[in-house]
Design a protein around this motif. Sequence first.
Motif, short mmCIF file in Angstrom:
data_model
loop_
_atom_site.label_atom_id
_atom_site.label_comp_id
_atom_site.label_asym_id
_atom_site.label_seq_id
_atom_site.Cartn_x
_atom_site.Cartn_y
_atom_site.Cartn_z
N ASP A 197 0.85 -1.19 0.00
CA ASP A 197 0.00 0.00 0.00
C ASP A 197 0.89 1.23 0.00
N VAL A 198 0.60 2.14 -0.89
CA VAL A 198 1.37 3.36 -1.00
C VAL A 198 0.60 4.48 -0.30
N ILE A 199 1.26 5.15 0.61
CA ILE A 199 0.65 6.27 1.33
C ILE A 199 1.15 7.55 0.68
N PRO A 200 0.21 8.43 0.30
CA PRO A 200 0.65 9.69 -0.29
C PRO A 200 1.49 10.50 0.70
N GLU A 217 -0.30 12.43 3.61
CA GLU A 217 -0.90 11.71 4.73
C GLU A 217 0.19 11.05 5.57
N THR A 218 -0.07 10.99 6.88
CA THR A 218 0.83 10.27 7.77
C THR A 218 0.00 9.36 8.66
N THR A 219 0.59 8.30 9.09
CA THR A 219 -0.08 7.39 10.02
C THR A 219 0.84 7.19 11.21
N ASP A 220 0.28 7.37 12.39
CA ASP A 220 1.06 7.15 13.61
C ASP A 220 0.88 5.74 14.14
N ALA A 221 -0.34 5.21 14.01
CA ALA A 221 -0.63 3.89 14.54
C ALA A 221 -0.96 2.95 13.38
N PRO A 222 -0.66 1.68 13.56
CA PRO A 222 -1.02 0.74 12.50
C PRO A 222 -2.54 0.63 12.41
N PRO A 223 -3.06 0.31 11.25
CA PRO A 223 -4.51 0.22 11.12
C PRO A 223 -5.06 -0.90 11.99
N THR A 224 -6.19 -0.64 12.62
CA THR A 224 -6.81 -1.64 13.49
C THR A 224 -7.75 -2.48 12.66
N PRO A 225 -7.79 -3.78 12.94
CA PRO A 225 -8.70 -4.63 12.19
C PRO A 225 -10.14 -4.29 12.58
N VAL A 226 -11.02 -4.34 11.61
CA VAL A 226 -12.41 -4.01 11.85
C VAL A 226 -13.11 -5.26 12.38
N ASP A 227 -13.72 -5.12 13.58
CA ASP A 227 -14.42 -6.24 14.19
C ASP A 227 -15.86 -6.25 13.72
N ASP A 228 -16.38 -7.44 13.56
CA ASP A 228 -17.78 -7.58 13.20
C ASP A 228 -18.61 -7.30 14.45
N PRO A 229 -19.53 -6.31 14.43
CA PRO A 229 -20.30 -5.98 15.64
C PRO A 229 -21.12 -7.15 16.15
N ALA A 230 -21.64 -7.99 15.27
CA ALA A 230 -22.45 -9.13 15.71
C ALA A 230 -21.59 -10.13 16.48
N THR A 231 -20.37 -10.35 16.03
CA THR A 231 -19.47 -11.28 16.71
C THR A 231 -19.07 -10.73 18.07
N THR A 232 -18.75 -9.45 18.14
CA THR A 232 -18.36 -8.84 19.41
C THR A 232 -19.51 -8.89 20.40
N GLU A 233 -20.72 -8.61 19.94
CA GLU A 233 -21.88 -8.62 20.83
C GLU A 233 -22.16 -10.05 21.31
N ALA A 234 -22.01 -11.02 20.43
CA ALA A 234 -22.23 -12.41 20.81
C ALA A 234 -21.20 -12.86 21.84
N GLU A 235 -19.94 -12.45 21.64
CA GLU A 235 -18.89 -12.80 22.61
C GLU A 235 -19.16 -12.14 23.95
N THR A 236 -19.61 -10.90 23.93
CA THR A 236 -19.90 -10.18 25.17
C THR A 236 -21.04 -10.86 25.92
N LEU A 237 -22.08 -11.26 25.21
CA LEU A 237 -23.20 -11.95 25.87
C LEU A 237 -22.76 -13.29 26.45
N ALA A 238 -21.90 -14.01 25.74
CA ALA A 238 -21.40 -15.28 26.25
C ALA A 238 -20.56 -15.07 27.50
N LYS A 239 -19.71 -14.04 27.47
CA LYS A 239 -18.88 -13.74 28.65
C LYS A 239 -19.73 -13.27 29.82
#
Length: 172
Positions: free
Chosen positions: A33-36, A39-61
């Motif tokens: 990936d080429v960054i113009p 633009e600058t990036t300080d932190a690495p990109p965070t993976p996008v979590d599926d909201p349904a999966t996160t909610e299901a995990e939270t309910l199970a926990k």
Amino acid sequence: MKNKHSLSPSHSPAPLDLSAAVEAFVAQGGVIDVIPDTETTDAPPTPVDDPATTEAETLAKLEQLRALVAKGAGVSSLQYSLRMNRRDIRQLAQQHGIKINFSRPVRVKRPANMPPDRDIDDIVAGHAMHYSSLGYSVPEIAQFLGLSVRQVLDLGKAYRFEFRAPPPGDKA
């Protein structure tokens, strides 16, 4: 005397050809990936979590948290079971109105409190001696006779007999 040796390599590595390495990487199917420049990036990109999966995990926990707290689990065991840190466990418990017992001592139930001036007759002392000769431990004798461990030990002192000690490797 300590001799310090230089850790520098004896030969210098060949300079890397960056453009050749990039071409080899792309030839193997790699994507860059080429960054113009604007633009600058300080932190690495965070993976996008599926909201349904996160909610299901939270309910199970949450269900697991409720079950463990009902059994009397402390924060350390909750951390291990839920794979969460203390702050997150407390936050989850507060959000859902769950009260965690932070310290609950593990104790063996004692017989009902008996008055200390209770006279123990010769029959009870005879039973204690008999159970001792059969190889029962002091806590077991106390449980059989409905006495406290301290009372059984005092009984042994008063009647001048010793209880059998448990084997050295046995922890009761």
